[in-house]
Motif scaffolding. Sequence first.
Motif: not given
Length: 344
Positions: A167-171
């Motif tokens: 669920g984490d965003a990848i930046l």
Amino acid sequence: MRKYGRNKVLVREIGEFGLLGRISGMLAEHAAGVVRGIGDDVAVLDASGPEYLLATCDIQVEGVHFTRDTITPYQLGRKAAAINVSDIAAMGGDPRWALVSLAIPGSTEVGYVEELYRGMREQAALAGASIAGGNLSRMESLIVVDFTLLGLVAPERLTLRSTARAGDAILLTGSPGESRAGLELILRPDLAVSPSSRQKLLERHLCPQPRLAEGQLLARSGQVTSMIDVSDGVIGDLCHICKSSGKGAEIEAASLPVSPAICEAAQGAGADWMEWVLSGGEDYELMFTSSPDAVLGLKKMLLDKTGTSCVQIGRITGETGEVWVRLADGKRIAPSVKGWDHFG
């Protein structure tokens, strides 16, 4: 060919990361004081002080990483130091001390060596580090530069690649793929690109600048769940995060940062800019993960305090080991490239 032991498998058959896995399996998993060994950007060591000791090394081999006719000794020195600083940056640490082992032919001009060390010294100084010693040896014809960097990090600021959450965003910071475009210009110097694009792309390949301030700022924020520097390519290093974290990932192709200079060079070369962005390597940008709720704040913080932009390129999934790219038409594909492998 001489045989060693009962294992007749060749290195090229298992690749760089297969070999690393075998080496890791031979070493002590829980050696005293080793907080994190093989498997992250640096080794993390507990030396019984208030901060962890960080240790990393990287090697530059003539004919593999560079040729003397395409990079100056000063540029080589800068690059040798910068790529190690980038590793420390990805852990949220502070670079402090370096050791350099140099193997050179006796026919090398002393001025070449002096320029090499000037580059290493100046790049290390930019990061607050100094060269404390090293070693010299003779080679028959090639130059080999092995740069070891030590740093410090407070335990609460240590940022690993193994702690991404589903669920984490990848930046991703900056413009990955520019180093690959710069390499193309070195290999094909007659490629038609504008002077400004040529200068930018060549600098990105020959003199990369590590995102040290950015990595330290992200670590201090307490909102980053994992981080890695992009040395093996976006796909390759995202696979490292996923493997270490036991997760998967999905990238949105439409969200990838693409600079006009990359597009110009790729068009002139008849190449696919997306392949360069995803698998180029040696960009030394930072890729990190965070809660989706933290994305806007992290983007603003980086831009306001360092001038560096970052974009969300995808999300972490629970599909262990599966990394996908979703195209603009909604189709989901497995990437055809996985990043740099020295023996691949």
